[in-house]
Design a protein around this motif. Structure first.
Motif, mmCIF file in Angstrom:
data_model
loop_
_atom_site.group_PDB
_atom_site.id
_atom_site.type_symbol
_atom_site.label_atom_id
_atom_site.label_comp_id
_atom_site.label_asym_id
_atom_site.label_seq_id
_atom_site.Cartn_x
_atom_site.Cartn_y
_atom_site.Cartn_z
ATOM 1 N N TYR A 108 0.872 -1.174 0.000
ATOM 2 C CA TYR A 108 0.000 0.000 0.000
ATOM 3 C C TYR A 108 0.907 1.222 0.000
ATOM 4 N N GLU A 114 8.017 5.711 -9.382
ATOM 5 C CA GLU A 114 7.642 4.519 -10.125
ATOM 6 C C GLU A 114 8.203 3.270 -9.459
ATOM 7 N N ILE A 125 3.325 5.400 -9.960
ATOM 8 C CA ILE A 125 2.471 5.207 -8.786
ATOM 9 C C ILE A 125 2.111 6.555 -8.178
ATOM 10 N N GLN A 126 1.106 6.522 -7.293
ATOM 11 C CA GLN A 126 0.724 7.685 -6.515
ATOM 12 C C GLN A 126 0.222 7.217 -5.151
ATOM 13 N N ASP A 139 -2.191 3.931 -3.916
ATOM 14 C CA ASP A 139 -2.166 2.782 -4.818
ATOM 15 C C ASP A 139 -1.906 1.504 -4.030
ATOM 16 N N VAL A 171 -0.566 -2.550 -4.692
ATOM 17 C CA VAL A 171 0.145 -3.394 -5.647
ATOM 18 C C VAL A 171 0.284 -4.792 -5.049
#
Length: 318
Positions: A119, A128, A159-160, A163, A165
């Motif tokens: 997270y 990134e 990414i920000q 996000d 993953v």
């Protein structure tokens, strides 16, 4: 019956890529200016958390797992299954990959491989990740590594903050510079480095790479995992189930006010990303704040939350 949350003392790890945000953002007393990892909820032998409160105060989480399995829904297994970290990547982490359980057990004599998820707490503009690669076969992967064609081989993703993953075992990956994440993972410390930007440590040495093992365990060709977050609300708590997969189920909670009679059928690992408040169980109320990590044991069947805060919560799926 044990009826209160179990608060834990984190363990910190110095890393070549680490910085000071664990202190600057969360207020932790970090050991160095290159502190990369906070192991917030850990029973791993390389950094077990210590219990801060209640009858088990002073005991490590691993000891509690071995001696008081009733707090963890009687879950079987010699080893606590999950590990929760906060990572501060001041610079790029190495490009790496993790094995599955079978490979870790056979080749490393470790109980678990490593599937994980991230997270994104915060990141710099333009940050990134490396997530996956472009090789179509193991021979092509090997050739591109041998030729140093990293820009062609590695797949990069912008990414920000906020996000999420998912990184199943076998996924080639790397956290990029200027990124702070919370990581939920299997309780494993097995990592194979593919590429480390040719950097050197403070002794002038490059870090070991593990090309053979990496190619053996990597997902080739790369495939993105398919999952879909699910959202619902209970009183003042917005709950987003980020993922449910074979090892863990992970949630993002956003608390604004009060949420009563929240159910706990397993045992919950909770990390406070921001804010503060109280958790109330049958034994009374306990305060929490940003940076706290605690476990709600399975002996707490229902609990209530009050305050304004955001969390990542998880539990073992098995």
């Amino acid at each position: 019956m044990y009826a209160e949350p179990i608060f834990l003392q984190p363990v910190f790890k110095d890393r070549i890529w680490g910085g000071t945000k664990l202190r600057d953002v969360f207020g932790y007393d970090i050991p160095s200016e290159t502190t990369g990892e906070c192991w917030g909820i850990s029973a791993h032998p390389n950094g077990p958390s210590t219990i801060l409160n209640g009858p088990l105060q002073g005991m490590t989480l691993d000891e509690a797992w071995q001696k008081h399995r009733g707090l963890f829904a009687g879950q079987e297994g010699n080893d606590f299954p999950l590990l929760v970290k906060i990572l501060d990547a001041k610079t790029n982490l190495s490009v790496q990959v993790h094995p599955d359980d079978d490979y870790a057990q056979q080749e490393e004599d470790e109980p678990f491989g490593k599937t994980e998820c991230w997270y994104v707490i915060d990141c710099e503009e333009g940050a990134e990740l490396v997530y996956g690669h472009h090789a179509k076969s193991k021979s092509e992967f090997q050739r591109m590594v041998d030729d140093g064609e990293w820009d062609k081989l590695l797949r990069k993703v912008k990414i920000q903050p906020g996000d999420f993953v998912y990184v199943p075992n076998g996924t080639i990956h790397a956290i990029g510079a200027g990124t702070m994440i919370l990581e939920t993972q299997q309780s494993s410390d097995v990592t194979y480095r593919v590429y480390d930007y040719d950097r050197k440590d403070d002794q002038g040495n490059t870090r070991e790479l593990h090309i053979k093992q990496s190619i053996e365990v990597a997902m080739i060709p790369h495939q993105d995992a398919d999952f879909q977050p699910v959202e619902h609300k209970q009183d003042g708590l917005e709950i987003q189930k980020l993922i449910k997969e074979s090892y863990f189920t992970v949630y993002h909670w956003n608390l604004n006010g009060k949420a009563e009679n929240l159910e706990n059928s397993m045992y919950l690992l909770v990390s406070v990303l921001d804010g503060e408040g109280e958790i109330e169980t049958q034994s009374g109320a306990s305060s929490f704040k940003k940076g706290d990590h605690f476990i709600i044991p399975s002996t707490v069947k229902k609990f209530s939350l009050t305050g304004k805060a955001s969390f990542i919560a998880s539990h073992s799926t098995k």
